[in-house]
Scaffold this active site. Sequence first.
Site, PDB file in Angstrom:
ATOM      1  N   ASP A 131       8.683  -2.494  -9.772  1.00 52.76           N
ATOM      2  CA  ASP A 131       9.447  -1.506 -10.645  1.00 52.76           C
ATOM      3  C   ASP A 131      10.664  -2.658 -10.962  1.00 52.76           C
ATOM      4  OD1 ASP A 131       7.937   0.778  -9.747  1.00 52.76           O
ATOM      5  OD2 ASP A 131       8.784  -0.039  -7.838  1.00 52.76           O
ATOM      6  N   HIS A 139       9.515   3.831  -4.097  1.00 58.85           N
ATOM      7  CA  HIS A 139       8.751   3.363  -4.817  1.00 58.85           C
ATOM      8  C   HIS A 139       7.955   4.836  -5.491  1.00 58.85           C
ATOM      9  CE1 HIS A 139       5.613   1.454  -7.369  1.00 58.85           C
ATOM     10  NE2 HIS A 139       4.553   2.107  -6.500  1.00 58.85           N
ATOM     11  N   GLY A 169       0.892  -1.077  -0.121  1.00 64.37           N
ATOM     12  CA  GLY A 169       0.067   0.182   0.177  1.00 64.37           C
ATOM     13  C   GLY A 169       0.808   1.257  -0.148  1.00 64.37           C
TER      14      GLY A 169
HETATM   15  P1  NAI Z   1      -8.199  -0.902  -3.858  1.00 67.40           P
HETATM   16  O1  NAI Z   1      -8.668   0.346  -3.576  1.00 67.40           O
HETATM   17  O2  NAI Z   1      -8.783  -1.812  -4.867  1.00 67.40           O
HETATM   18  O3  NAI Z   1      -7.977  -1.913  -2.552  1.00 67.40           O
HETATM   19  C1  NAI Z   1      -7.691  -1.394  -1.481  1.00 67.40           C
HETATM   20  C2  NAI Z   1      -8.544  -2.120  -0.361  1.00 67.40           C
HETATM   21  O4  NAI Z   1      -7.728  -1.876   0.969  1.00 67.40           O
HETATM   22  C3  NAI Z   1      -9.898  -1.759  -0.335  1.00 67.40           C
HETATM   23  O5  NAI Z   1     -10.757  -3.002  -0.227  1.00 67.40           O
HETATM   24  C4  NAI Z   1      -9.800  -0.927   1.415  1.00 67.40           C
HETATM   25  O6  NAI Z   1     -11.258  -1.259   1.605  1.00 67.40           O
HETATM   26  C5  NAI Z   1      -8.801  -1.875   2.080  1.00 67.40           C
HETATM   27  N1  NAI Z   1      -8.521  -1.003   3.193  1.00 67.40           N
HETATM   28  C6  NAI Z   1      -8.501   0.343   3.427  1.00 67.40           C
HETATM   29  N2  NAI Z   1      -7.731   0.723   4.633  1.00 67.40           N
HETATM   30  C7  NAI Z   1      -7.771  -0.566   5.227  1.00 67.40           C
HETATM   31  C8  NAI Z   1      -7.099  -0.857   6.424  1.00 67.40           C
HETATM   32  N3  NAI Z   1      -6.731  -0.303   7.362  1.00 67.40           N
HETATM   33  N4  NAI Z   1      -7.195  -2.400   6.835  1.00 67.40           N
HETATM   34  C9  NAI Z   1      -7.425  -3.115   5.870  1.00 67.40           C
HETATM   35  N5  NAI Z   1      -7.862  -2.945   4.733  1.00 67.40           N
HETATM   36  C10 NAI Z   1      -7.959  -1.616   4.217  1.00 67.40           C
HETATM   37  O7  NAI Z   1      -6.772  -0.732  -4.277  1.00 67.40           O
HETATM   38  P2  NAI Z   1      -5.518  -1.576  -4.881  1.00 67.40           P
HETATM   39  O8  NAI Z   1      -5.332  -1.442  -6.195  1.00 67.40           O
HETATM   40  O9  NAI Z   1      -5.613  -3.015  -4.478  1.00 67.40           O
HETATM   41  O10 NAI Z   1      -3.989  -1.114  -4.309  1.00 67.40           O
HETATM   42  C11 NAI Z   1      -3.797  -1.352  -2.930  1.00 67.40           C
HETATM   43  C12 NAI Z   1      -2.559  -0.356  -2.753  1.00 67.40           C
HETATM   44  O11 NAI Z   1      -1.427  -1.015  -3.448  1.00 67.40           O
HETATM   45  C13 NAI Z   1      -2.765   1.325  -3.136  1.00 67.40           C
HETATM   46  O12 NAI Z   1      -2.212   1.787  -1.907  1.00 67.40           O
HETATM   47  C14 NAI Z   1      -1.945   1.361  -4.324  1.00 67.40           C
HETATM   48  O13 NAI Z   1      -1.273   2.429  -4.482  1.00 67.40           O
HETATM   49  C15 NAI Z   1      -0.704   0.357  -3.849  1.00 67.40           C
HETATM   50  N6  NAI Z   1      -0.005   0.110  -5.084  1.00 67.40           N
HETATM   51  C16 NAI Z   1       1.115  -0.402  -4.834  1.00 67.40           C
HETATM   52  C17 NAI Z   1       2.175  -0.586  -5.648  1.00 67.40           C
HETATM   53  C18 NAI Z   1       3.762  -1.128  -5.489  1.00 67.40           C
HETATM   54  O14 NAI Z   1       4.466  -1.368  -6.250  1.00 67.40           O
HETATM   55  N7  NAI Z   1       4.241  -0.823  -4.356  1.00 67.40           N
HETATM   56  C19 NAI Z   1       1.670  -1.135  -7.078  1.00 67.40           C
HETATM   57  C20 NAI Z   1       0.104  -0.904  -7.241  1.00 67.40           C
HETATM   58  C21 NAI Z   1      -0.469  -0.296  -6.312  1.00 67.40           C
END
Ligand code: NAI
Length: 339
Positions: free
Chosen positions: A161, A189, A131
């Site tokens: 990456d 990142h 996240g």
């Molecule tokens: P999404 O919005 O589809 O899913 C995120 C989920 O996390 C949602 O179901 C939400 O309810 C849940 N959530 C929010 N707060 C929470 C908490 N305190 N405890 C448990 N669950 C919680 O987002 P997606 O597309 O799955 O991305 C998730 C994260 O990964 C984002 O922050 C995104 O920016 C990041 N990301 C990181 C990458 C990396 O290379 N490090 C690459 C792509 C995305």
Amino acid sequence: MSPAPLRVLVTGAAGQICYSLVYQIASGSVFGKDQPLELVLLDIPMMSAALDGVVMELVDCALPLLHKVIPVTDEKEAFKDVDYAFLVGAMPRREGMERKDLLAANVKIFKSQGRALAEGAKSTTKVIVVGNPANTNAYICAKYAAPKISPRNISAMTRLDHNRATAQIAAKAGVTIDDVKNVIIWGNHSGTQFPDVKHAKVNKGGSATDAYAAVGDEAWLKGEFISVVQKRGAVIIAARKLSSAMSAAKAACDHIHDWHFGTPKDTWVSMAVPSDGSYGIPEGIMFSFPVTIDAATKDWKIVQGLSIDEFAQGKLNATLQELQEERDEALRACEESNI
Ligand code: NAI
């Protein structure tokens, strides 16, 4: 006799990355085809119905390694006795939201999850933070999980990456993915990350060649290549109207797979880990480095002795400065938050 099940936590389990991730974990792609699993899926209470849907689908996959699926919306329960944790859930950036507000919202989540790790998880737990802002979230998580959980057990994901850089080099050199090794992602990142192939090798025509020679286009390597990798996430959002999910899930699996099984001989991977002072990066900063992992101890080591020229040093300085600013902002938010 099969080994005891590993207890694996995935947060943000009702989100889009996890929709790809949980199947890969449960089918054996991460911990091996003989390792039974108990999967704990955490999301926020508002997502409880969607989480139940994910559980039903996992059950319907009829996966022999999946001994239990446990959906939870309570953080304390989620972290109890976990062996591995994929921290994917985070507060997304909403339109008009300032960076400072995004950091503050995430600090709350990762401060609380750091504490939950310390309270409930095994001391050997290995954690990947996906996240965003991933490095700084991992930094905060490590701060509050210590001393019970060593900061060395907490990392942030730059493997996406790393995989993107590997794929770009393979395409440009006209080889397949397996022919490219040892690219490096340095730093954050984010758009300041430094994808570096100065020390990468390309297997071309049966012999290992320096990536610079194999590609034969220094201007591309120092220009377009770097910006394609830095901006890939934004380009995918523009195309899909959703952020990278399939590739992010695959990268998270690669990251934990290599932490669990170790890196192959003479091969490194990129992981954001707390700096030990290597390459002049101040101790404790959650910085992406080239690391090797020992299969027996499951401990990582930053690859030493790589030459850093003036071009690379400038890039390292820029990404370090951004990480220090993010860290300071996050620490201020920590002091202000009263959870
Ligand atoms: P999404 O919005 O589809 O899913 C995120 C989920 O996390 C949602 O179901 C939400 O309810 C849940 N959530 C929010 N707060 C929470 C908490 N305190 N405890 C448990 N669950 C919680 O987002 P997606 O597309 O799955 O991305 C998730 C994260 O990964 C984002 O922050 C995104 O920016 C990041 N990301 C990181 C990458 C990396 O290379 N490090 C690459 C792509 C995305």
